[in-house]
Each structure stands twice: as C-alpha cells, then as structure tokens.
Design a protein around this motif. Structure first.
Motif, PDB file in Angstrom:
ATOM      1  N   ASP A  63       0.816  -1.211   0.000  1.00  0.00           N
ATOM      2  CA  ASP A  63       0.000   0.000   0.000  1.00  0.00           C
ATOM      3  C   ASP A  63       0.855   1.269   0.000  1.00  0.00           C
ATOM      4  O   ASP A  63       0.337   2.370   0.060  1.00  0.00           O
ATOM      5  CB  ASP A  63      -0.950  -0.003   1.203  1.00  0.00           C
ATOM      6  N   THR A  65       3.034   2.245   2.246  1.00  0.00           N
ATOM      7  CA  THR A  65       3.355   2.814   3.558  1.00  0.00           C
ATOM      8  C   THR A  65       4.867   2.826   3.766  1.00  0.00           C
ATOM      9  O   THR A  65       5.566   1.868   3.443  1.00  0.00           O
ATOM     10  CB  THR A  65       2.672   1.990   4.664  1.00  0.00           C
ATOM     11  N   GLY A  84       2.196   7.675   4.518  1.00  0.00           N
ATOM     12  CA  GLY A  84       1.664   7.117   3.282  1.00  0.00           C
ATOM     13  C   GLY A  84       0.640   8.067   2.695  1.00  0.00           C
ATOM     14  O   GLY A  84       0.699   9.284   2.930  1.00  0.00           O
ATOM     15  N   CYS A  85      -0.309   7.511   1.957  1.00  0.00           N
ATOM     16  CA  CYS A  85      -1.351   8.340   1.348  1.00  0.00           C
ATOM     17  C   CYS A  85      -2.222   8.951   2.440  1.00  0.00           C
ATOM     18  O   CYS A  85      -2.496   8.295   3.448  1.00  0.00           O
ATOM     19  CB  CYS A  85      -2.239   7.497   0.442  1.00  0.00           C
ATOM     20  N   ARG A  87      -5.329   9.757   4.464  1.00  0.00           N
ATOM     21  CA  ARG A  87      -6.600   9.064   4.618  1.00  0.00           C
ATOM     22  C   ARG A  87      -7.708   9.995   4.145  1.00  0.00           C
ATOM     23  O   ARG A  87      -7.602  11.215   4.315  1.00  0.00           O
ATOM     24  CB  ARG A  87      -6.793   8.635   6.074  1.00  0.00           C
ATOM     25  N   ASP A  94      -1.968  15.241  -0.206  1.00  0.00           N
ATOM     26  CA  ASP A  94      -1.945  13.868  -0.719  1.00  0.00           C
ATOM     27  C   ASP A  94      -1.190  12.893   0.183  1.00  0.00           C
ATOM     28  O   ASP A  94      -1.363  11.686   0.073  1.00  0.00           O
ATOM     29  CB  ASP A  94      -1.431  13.814  -2.170  1.00  0.00           C
ATOM     30  N   GLY A  95      -0.345  13.387   1.069  1.00  0.00           N
ATOM     31  CA  GLY A  95       0.389  12.497   1.963  1.00  0.00           C
ATOM     32  C   GLY A  95       0.010  12.737   3.420  1.00  0.00           C
ATOM     33  O   GLY A  95      -0.506  13.807   3.772  1.00  0.00           O
ATOM     34  N   LEU A 123       8.007  10.725   0.982  1.00  0.00           N
ATOM     35  CA  LEU A 123       6.740  11.035   0.312  1.00  0.00           C
ATOM     36  C   LEU A 123       7.003  11.728  -1.023  1.00  0.00           C
ATOM     37  O   LEU A 123       6.374  11.431  -2.034  1.00  0.00           O
ATOM     38  CB  LEU A 123       5.856  11.923   1.213  1.00  0.00           C
ATOM     39  N   GLY A 128       4.682  12.433  -3.995  1.00  0.00           N
ATOM     40  CA  GLY A 128       3.787  13.290  -3.218  1.00  0.00           C
ATOM     41  C   GLY A 128       4.203  14.749  -3.278  1.00  0.00           C
ATOM     42  O   GLY A 128       5.361  15.077  -3.513  1.00  0.00           O
TER      43      GLY A 128
END
Ligand SMILES: CC(C)(COP(=O)(O)OP(=O)(O)OC[C@H]1O[C@@H](n2cnc3c(N)ncnc32)[C@H](O)[C@@H]1OP(=O)(O)O)[C@@H](O)C(=O)NCCC(=O)NCCS
Length: 190
Positions: A63, A65, A84-85, A87, A94-95, A123, A128
């Motif tokens: 994913d 992460t 990560g992305c 939520r 975006d991060g 990121l 990102g």
C-alpha cells in the motif's frame, strides 16, 4: 538547528524492528497520552499485539506505507515514523504522517525533526507534493509540528474508546521547501 554530539542514523524499518517499534509506541503513548485518552486504554496496551500489528505493516508494503527508524550510536532504535497516502478527508493534501514517536529520554535531541524530514523526503520520492498530520489538540507535540513549519488546517472531534477526542491537523502544502529546509538543518548523520 544542529544538535552537536548527537549521532543518529535514519534508516528504513525492516521486520526485525517490529518489537522495538511496538515498545516505543507503548512507552510514548503511556508517557504522552496520560490524561488525554482513557486510562483503561493506556493500561490495556499490549506490546505483543502491537508487535504483531507492526509485523503486518512492515511485511506488507504494497500500500506504499513508508516506515523509518532512528538509531542511536549504540544501534538502539529510539524513534520511528510512518507515512503514506492521506486518509480520505476533504483537504488538498496527498500524503499523511500517521505516526511519529521518539522515546521520552531521547526527545529534544533532533530525532523528531530528522524523522519528519525523512518522511517528507520519502513522500516526495513517491511522487507526493504535500502532507498533513493529525495530532490531539491537547498534545504538546502540536507545537513541535508548528516549529517544523506546519500550518493548522483543520480540527475535528473523533470518537475513541468511549470518549470524544479533539484533534487538529497540521499541513505542509509544498514539501519541496521542507525537504530542502530539513537538509540544511541536519547536523549529523542520517
Ligand atoms: C513530538 C516529538 C516527535 C518531537 O520529537 P523530538 O525529537 O523531541 O523533537 P526535536 O528535538 O527534533 O525538536 C525539533 C524542534 O521542535 C521543537 N519542539 C519539539 N517538541 C516541542 C514542543 N512540545 N513544543 C514546542 N517545540 C517543540 C524543538 O524545540 C526543536 O526546535 P529547534 O530545532 O528550533 O530547537 C517527540 O517529542 C515525541 O515523540 N513526543 C511524544 C509522542 C507524540 O506526541 N508524537 C506525536 C504524535 S502525533
């Protein structure tokens, strides 16, 4: 700011770090969140189940992460961060930095700054442009994020283990500036 004499290495976490990461999480939660989240939650924290959860996170990186650890001079892991992305939320970031913890006795030595910089770099490398972090409104760590250039972008109320927690989000809309700033601020290895 430089931290003379503090030798630290930031590196990618691997499966063998799961127990150390779990230990840091349990210890810093109990140290930081006493009075902020229910005592029963803090008392119920289990190193074993946190180790298992971290093994799963570290084993399954599909994913995207990212997890990094900070090692002190004796190779002991003294802090970690995970990102990560973002939520899903209605904000133009975006991060997301999901977690950032430094053992209490190692706080104030620059590890948090370096770990956050490592998250921003990773990121950025992953494509990102921006990042945010959610922090409990009553947690003094929010002032760390302000010191790191984060801007307050949102607040929310979240149900958690039978109580409602006030949280705020700090954002970095353009990571390019912060990756560069981090490089200039870095005073030792890592
Ligand atoms: C928040 C945390 C990650 C910061 O890491 P740290 O290693 O202690 O911070 P650093 O030494 O890298 O500090 C970097 C800068 O932030 C400032 N800072 C750190 N904590 C601060 C605070 N609570 N209030 C104001 N400024 C703070 C430092 O003064 C330093 O500024 P300077 O470089 O201009 O001197 C760490 O203290 C921690 O793990 N706290 C407990 C867990 C937690 O709340 N994590 C965040 C969950 S969202």
């Amino acid at each position: 700011m430089c931290y003379p004499g503090v030798m630290v290495r930031i590196r990618a976490a691997d499966l063998s770090d799961a127990a150390a990461i779990a230990d840091i999480q349990v210890e810093t939660w109990r140290d930081t969140y006493a009075g902020l989240i229910p005592d029963r939650t803090l008392l119920g924290l289990s190193r074993t189940s946190h180790t298992e959860s971290w093994r799963r996170v570290l084993r399954d990186s599909r994913d995207g992460t990212i997890t990094r650890v900070a090692e002190g001079p004796d190779s002991r892991v003294v802090g970690f961060a995970n990102a990560g992305c973002a939520r899903p939320i209605n904000l133009p970031y975006d991060g997301e930095v999901y977690t950032l913890y430094v053992l209490p006795e190692h706080q104030g030595a620059g590890h948090g700054r370096r770990l956050l910089g490592a998250m921003f770099s990773a990121l950025r490398t992953a494509g990102g442009r921006s990042a945010l972090v959610w922090v409990l409104a009553g947690n003094p760590a929010r002032f760390f994020y302000e010191a790191m250039g984060g801007i307050l972008v949102a607040t929310r109320e979240e149900p958690f283990h039978g109580v409602v927690l006030s949280e705020c989000a700090y954002g970095w809309p353009d990571l390019r500036h912060h990756v560069e700033a981090r490089t200039q601020a870095s005073g030792s290895s890592g």
